[in-house]
Each structure stands twice: as C-alpha cells, then as structure tokens.
Design a protein around this motif. Structure first.
Motif, PDB file in Angstrom:
ATOM      1  N   UNK A 439      32.226  33.346  44.341  1.00  0.00           N
ATOM      2  CA  UNK A 439      33.545  33.662  44.766  1.00  0.00           C
ATOM      3  C   UNK A 439      34.724  32.674  44.012  1.00  0.00           C
ATOM      4  N   UNK A 440      34.561  31.406  43.843  1.00  0.00           N
ATOM      5  CA  UNK A 440      35.335  30.593  43.301  1.00  0.00           C
ATOM      6  C   UNK A 440      35.767  30.915  42.064  1.00  0.00           C
ATOM      7  N   UNK A 441      35.030  31.438  41.149  1.00  0.00           N
ATOM      8  CA  UNK A 441      35.113  31.637  39.775  1.00  0.00           C
ATOM      9  C   UNK A 441      35.396  33.025  39.492  1.00  0.00           C
ATOM     10  N   UNK A 442      35.131  34.122  40.254  1.00  0.00           N
ATOM     11  CA  UNK A 442      34.935  35.409  40.214  1.00  0.00           C
ATOM     12  C   UNK A 442      35.703  36.080  41.199  1.00  0.00           C
ATOM     13  N   UNK A 443      36.820  36.200  41.183  1.00  0.00           N
ATOM     14  CA  UNK A 443      37.566  36.658  42.249  1.00  0.00           C
ATOM     15  C   UNK A 443      37.462  38.395  42.155  1.00  0.00           C
ATOM     16  N   UNK A 444      37.608  39.212  43.118  1.00  0.00           N
ATOM     17  CA  UNK A 444      37.352  40.790  43.082  1.00  0.00           C
ATOM     18  C   UNK A 444      38.346  41.352  41.988  1.00  0.00           C
ATOM     19  N   UNK A 445      37.980  42.137  41.461  1.00  0.00           N
ATOM     20  CA  UNK A 445      38.867  42.785  40.262  1.00  0.00           C
ATOM     21  C   UNK A 445      39.726  43.794  40.711  1.00  0.00           C
ATOM     22  N   UNK A 446      41.041  43.758  40.512  1.00  0.00           N
ATOM     23  CA  UNK A 446      42.199  44.594  40.813  1.00  0.00           C
ATOM     24  C   UNK A 446      41.858  45.944  40.329  1.00  0.00           C
ATOM     25  N   UNK A 447      41.765  46.948  40.881  1.00  0.00           N
ATOM     26  CA  UNK A 447      41.560  48.591  40.557  1.00  0.00           C
ATOM     27  C   UNK A 447      43.026  49.272  40.372  1.00  0.00           C
ATOM     28  N   UNK A 448      43.005  50.168  39.448  1.00  0.00           N
ATOM     29  CA  UNK A 448      44.222  50.956  39.358  1.00  0.00           C
ATOM     30  C   UNK A 448      43.764  52.235  39.373  1.00  0.00           C
ATOM     31  N   UNK A 449      44.797  53.427  39.832  1.00  0.00           N
ATOM     32  CA  UNK A 449      44.449  54.856  39.472  1.00  0.00           C
ATOM     33  C   UNK A 449      44.652  55.365  38.202  1.00  0.00           C
ATOM     34  N   UNK A 450      43.901  56.200  37.622  1.00  0.00           N
ATOM     35  CA  UNK A 450      44.160  56.528  36.221  1.00  0.00           C
ATOM     36  C   UNK A 450      43.648  58.063  36.124  1.00  0.00           C
ATOM     37  N   UNK A 451      44.357  58.726  35.306  1.00  0.00           N
ATOM     38  CA  UNK A 451      43.652  60.155  34.977  1.00  0.00           C
ATOM     39  C   UNK A 451      43.135  60.280  33.660  1.00  0.00           C
ATOM     40  N   UNK A 452      42.854  59.004  33.164  1.00  0.00           N
ATOM     41  CA  UNK A 452      41.988  58.940  31.839  1.00  0.00           C
ATOM     42  C   UNK A 452      40.499  59.337  32.286  1.00  0.00           C
ATOM     43  N   UNK A 467      42.904  61.467  40.494  1.00  0.00           N
ATOM     44  CA  UNK A 467      42.676  60.204  39.538  1.00  0.00           C
ATOM     45  C   UNK A 467      41.468  59.455  40.020  1.00  0.00           C
ATOM     46  N   UNK A 468      41.016  58.680  39.198  1.00  0.00           N
ATOM     47  CA  UNK A 468      39.701  57.641  39.323  1.00  0.00           C
ATOM     48  C   UNK A 468      40.421  56.372  39.517  1.00  0.00           C
ATOM     49  N   UNK A 469      39.598  55.560  40.554  1.00  0.00           N
ATOM     50  CA  UNK A 469      40.090  54.119  40.764  1.00  0.00           C
ATOM     51  C   UNK A 469      38.967  53.476  39.522  1.00  0.00           C
ATOM     52  N   UNK A 470      39.728  52.446  38.887  1.00  0.00           N
ATOM     53  CA  UNK A 470      39.116  51.838  37.835  1.00  0.00           C
ATOM     54  C   UNK A 470      39.626  50.496  37.614  1.00  0.00           C
ATOM     55  N   UNK A 471      38.736  49.357  37.133  1.00  0.00           N
ATOM     56  CA  UNK A 471      39.430  48.149  36.883  1.00  0.00           C
ATOM     57  C   UNK A 471      40.634  48.092  35.966  1.00  0.00           C
ATOM     58  N   UNK A 472      41.597  47.388  35.946  1.00  0.00           N
ATOM     59  CA  UNK A 472      42.577  47.242  35.201  1.00  0.00           C
ATOM     60  C   UNK A 472      42.224  46.834  33.951  1.00  0.00           C
TER      61      UNK A 472
END
Length: 607
Positions: A439-452, A467-472
């Motif tokens: 947890x100290x080195x790998x924080x949760x990834x921020x996800x964004x909504x995309x139509x790709x 739209x799908x939620x995917x990592x930035x």
C-alpha cells in the motif's frame, strides 16, 4: 481380634519414620550438602547387618536396615553419624581397622552429643568421655592400640554389636551400585558448616526457625521481592508469582554466579554467595522480571542465545539505572551508556560484528552463559502452557504499567514503555505487514470514464452506449518492483511457494502489471518481467547452490529498463554475505532466522 491389614499404597510406620528423619537431616544446613551427594539404600539384601541400623561405604552409599523401627529423631542421629564418616574423611586403610572404626565412632558420638542433634537408638551409646589431650581420631586410635579398648567405647557405631559401620568400597561391597569416586566429602562438610553458621545467625535474629517445616527466611532477596509486591506495582504481580530460590549448592551446580531466571518454572535463582544487599537484590530481581515480562526468551528467533541474552542485558540495565531502581551490583553486570535508547534487536545487530569480544563478557549467571535458563522441554513455548504463560506475563506488565502511572510511582524510560505497550497488543501477521508495504508503494489507480472502450449496454436502453471505467492513461508507467529470490539449497521450498504466492496476490490486487524477477544462488538468473498471474501459476526455480545476493541486487539497480523509483523485495533465509542496497527495499526471511548484517529496510519474518 486380629490386626487389620495395611491399606494398599499406605506407607508403613517404619518407612514413614525413616522418611521423616531423612527429610529433616537433608534440610539441616550442615548436613544438606553431604546428603545431596550421598546415596541411601534401604532395600532387602543390602549391606546392613541384621542387628544394625546403617553402614557407610567409602563411595558414598549408606545402606540402611529396611525393616527396623525407630523414631524420626533416632533416624536423624543414625543418618548424621553415617554422613559424618564421609565428611570427616574417616575412610583410611589402617593396621587395625576395627580399632580405627571405633575411634571414629567415638569422635562422632562426642560431636553429635555436643550438638544435641537427634537421639541415639536404644542399645547404642550416645555419650562418651574422651581423655584429655586425645580429642582427634588418630590420638584415640593410638590409645586403643597401646592400652586396649575401654568398655565404655563399645556399641558406638550404627552397624550393631560386633560389626563395623565403615566399609571400604570394592566391586563386591557395593554390588551393583555405582560409587561417587570424585566427590570431595570434606569440602562438602566445609560448605555445610558455613551454611550452618549463616543459619544460626538467622535463627538468633528471628529470621529463621531452626529445622522448621515452613521456614520463612527474610534474606535480602526475599525483602526485595516483598518490596516489589507491596510498593512497586509495575512488577508486583510478577514478583508475587515467582519463587525465589537461594540454594548455593544448586546455584553452583547450575553455574549461576549471581542470578538467573527460569520462565517455564516461574523461578528466580539468587546465589547467596554473591553477597548482594537488599538494594542490589532489587536491581537483580527487576532485571530478571523484565527478561520474562518482555518475552526475551521467546524473541530470540534464531539468534545466538548467549549474544541475544547479552543484548537484552545491556538494554534492561540501562533502563534500570535511568529509573534509579535499586543499586547496580558490585559483583558486576553489563552497562554501556553508548547503547542508550537502542532496542535489544539493534544492540544485537551491533555486537554480532565483534563476537570475539562480547563472548567474553559476563551476564548475571557468568561468562559464556545467559541468565535466561533453557527450558526443560525445548518446544514448550509453542504448547498450550507456554502460550498461557505468555499471556500472563504480558498482562502482568501492561496492568502494572497502568497502576504505575495511576499512582505516580516515578520515572520510566520511553523505550520500556513502548515495549510494554507493544507487547500488550496482539502481534501483526507477516502477510498483513507485507500488504501495508504494498500500500505504501502502490496506491489505488485513479479510473476515468471513456467511450473508447464502451461498456455493455443496458437491457432497458440498448441503443444508448455507456462509458467504461478504465485506469487513466499512463498511470501504470513505472508501476512495478523487483524481486530478488534466493534459490540456494538452504531455502525451504514451502517458504518459496508461500512468498511467491503472497507477492503475486498482492500485486494483482494493487494493479501491478509486471514484476521484475531475478533468481540467484552463486550466480544470477534474470527472469525479466513476469506478470503476477505467471508468478502465481508456475515458476521454474533455478539455482540451489550457494548464496551471493549482491550481483542480483546490482543487476536491478543498474538495469536500464527498471525504473529508479522501483523498490526491491528480497527473499532469503539469512545465510548470505553483507549486501549494499541504495534504493528502497524490504526483506522476507523465515521466522527464527536473522540477517548477518543490519538492514535499513523493512524485515518481514514469515511464519
């Protein structure tokens, strides 16, 4: 009416009286050293004549008549007479052995009469007048040779009329018994006399009841223990539960020069020969209480037991001197102001760099031996009794700490408070600690909504895309770490599987796409980047030779395709050379093992 049969298992009166006499003579301070080394034989067919009470052999065996009845005080007299033959060194080869035996009997009879110890049985003379100037055995022997044996000197021995109560040992005389050939009986008698003088002083001072069944000796150690119970709540509960043993012979046998503690038996041994006063006893007892309360006996975890004991001694003594608890013993102890503020683990990592020096220092037990006694059962701590005692010791100190603060009992070092507080909490499992490291080195990834990449359409509105939620984009760049896996022959395969499984699980849970894996034993085997799923599935381990970690660490630190911010996770069993690591790192090692160097990174000890 006939006599009722004796109940099964009930001791007959003759045996009961003999056992009581033996118990009392074994508790007598003067005769206790002799009795603890002598062998008492009370069985059919031994060497005692039919009309006698006991005979003594030069090898330290006392053959007692198995059936004759006597009062306990009569058995005290008989057994004391037999032991004094050994203590006075009467076993000599003389021209007239019978005359020499009688001279020795007369000397002992006069000695016991003056002591007023016990009572001679009926038919045995208990008092004798020795002519002036002939007090020694040799003088009496020469007098008997020259002038004959006076009538008043008959029946002084314990073997009965017409028999000698001293037998020079031979293979036939002791039959199947082994003799004590190397015991210095006269030295034991000297120790007994010294203990008797001490006991006499205690009796006159009202501290001890002479030969009492429940003696309460207010020695400095007992006074110190009582002070902890009544006036020092931090260690009062432990002081009340531990038994103080002050037996100089037992301490000598266990090679205890000052003090030692047995956590399994809840006993503290204090050697009276050390001459500690009450304040010094407070210091020493507090030292032993903290050894047990802080679980030093269970926290060694594969370290050298003696050096670990030395490290704990430095820490405890430093705390006690800060607290001003008692007085540092004049007979010695371990203290170094430069180690102030360090934990026992840190002190151990320092002293292992100069083991030749620190193996010559002395704990309260002595040079080369720790004052934490080894358990009688090697794995007792892992059993139910050990775990129950563990809870008891931790609760004693944690509750005592609360009482100490509530009653404002004085200053306590911060390090001691931290250790007590830490022990009062349940230990954190290694895999939980490893998860926190991730947890100290790998924080949760921020996800964004995309139509790709369109999500599955909803059944109610199939014509509307979602739209799908995917990592930035780019969030996974540099999101990796290196694993250096020790594949030497000493590594346990179960440990390898457990470590790799945990790494794969936590990597997938934290969206780590690839892991750089390097195997090493005496050589380096670069596996490149592996997906966590591949690590969890099956990995072909290479190596199983010796252990050299530094080339594998250098490979990752200088690899052009490995990010500079990527941490290292090193899995080893500790059988390796010192390493130099410049980037963030952590070690996974088996529980009970330790590293031969002082690591700056986190260390997880795997169960």
């Amino acid at each position: 009416m006939g006599k009722q049969k004796q109940k099964s298992g009930e001791m007959d009166p003759a045996t009961r009286a003999y056992e009581e006499g033996l118990r009392l003579i074994s508790r007598h301070p003067m005769f206790a050293p002799l009795a603890s080394h002598a062998h008492f034989v009370r069985m059919e067919g031994n060497l005692c004549p039919d009309n006698g009470w006991a005979v003594t052999t030069s090898s330290g065996y006392i053959h007692v008549h198995p059936k004759r009845r006597a009062l306990p005080e009569e058995w005290i007299y008989i057994l004391a007479h037999a032991l004094l033959h050994l203590g006075f060194g009467h076993f000599k080869v003389m021209e007239r052995q019978d005359m020499w035996n009688t001279a020795c009997d007369a000397f002992i009879a006069k000695f016991l009469y003056d002591m007023r110890l016990g009572k001679p049985p009926e038919g045995m003379n208990g008092s004798v007048e020795i002519p002036s100037g002939k007090g020694a055995e040799e003088d009496l022997y020469r007098s008997f040779i020259d002038q004959g044996l006076p009538p008043s000197f008959h029946n002084l021995g314990t073997a009965g009329p017409g028999h000698q109560d001293m037998l020079l040992s031979s293979r036939a005389s002791d039959r199947s018994y082994w003799g004590n050939k190397n015991v210095n009986w006269q030295d034991l008698l000297g120790k007994g006399l010294a203990m008797a003088v001490t006991s006499a002083v205690n009796v006159s001072a009202g501290y001890e009841a002479y030969l009492g069944a429940n003696r309460d000796i207010l020695t400095p150690a007992m006074k110190a223990r009582n002070w902890f119970v009544s006036s020092y709540p931090l260690m009062g509960a432990m002081a009340a539960d531990f038994r103080i043993i002050e037996d100089p012979l037992l301490c000598t046998r266990l090679s205890i020069s000052v003090a030692a503690v047995d956590a399994e038996a809840k006993e503290i041994y204090v050697n009276p020969a050390a001459g500690l006063d009450e304040q010094e006893c407070r210091f020493v007892l507090a030292h032993e209480f903290l050894h047990v309360g802080l679980r030093h006996h269970a926290r060694a975890e594969g370290r050298d037991p003696y050096l670990w004991n030395v490290a704990c001694d430095y820490v405890i003594n430093g705390w006690l001197m800060e607290m001003g608890l008692g007085a540092f013993p004049r007979v010695g102890g371990l203290h170094d102001p430069e180690l102030k503020g360090l934990s026992a683990e840190s002190v151990y990592d320092r002293i292992v760099t100069d083991m030749r020096l620190y193996r010559k220092v002395a704990t309260f037990r002595g040079v080369g031996t720790g004052d934490i006694l080894e358990p009688k059962v090697p794995d007792w701590w892992d059993r139910k009794d050990g775990l129950t005692l563990d809870e008891f010791y931790r609760s004693c100190l944690s509750q005592g700490l609360d009482y100490h603060f509530d009653q404002n009992r004085g200053f306590l070092p911060a390090g001691l408070i931290e250790e007590i507080r830490a022990l009062s909490q349940p230990p954190i499992l290694w895999d939980v600690e490893l998860a926190k490291w991730f947890d100290n080195y790998f924080s949760p990834l921020e996800k964004v909504r995309t139509y790709a990449r369109i999500s599955r359409r909803q059944a109610s509105t199939p014509d509307i895309p979602r739209p799908r939620w995917v990592p930035d984009a780019g969030a996974e760049d540099g999101r990796t770490f290196g694993v250096v896996l020790d594949t030497s022959g000493s590594m346990d395969t179960k440990l390898l599987g457990k470590a790799l499984g945990a790494i794969a699980s936590y990597s997938m849970a934290r969206d780590v796409p690839l892991v750089r894996v390097v195997f090493c034993d005496a050589a380096v085997y670069d596996q490149g980047y592996l997906a966590p799923e591949a690590i969890a599935d099956r990995v072909s381990v290479k190596g199983r030779g010796g252990t050299i970690l530094q080339p594998a660490i250098d490979l990752l630190e200088h690899a052009g395709d490995f990010p500079k911010s990527g941490p290292l996770l090193i899995i080893t069993d500790g059988y390796c050379d010192r390493v130099s690591i410049r980037r963030e790192h952590a070690f996974l090692i088996p529980k009970g093992h330790h590293l031969p160097f002082v690591p700056k990174g986190k260390v997880f000890r795997m169960d």
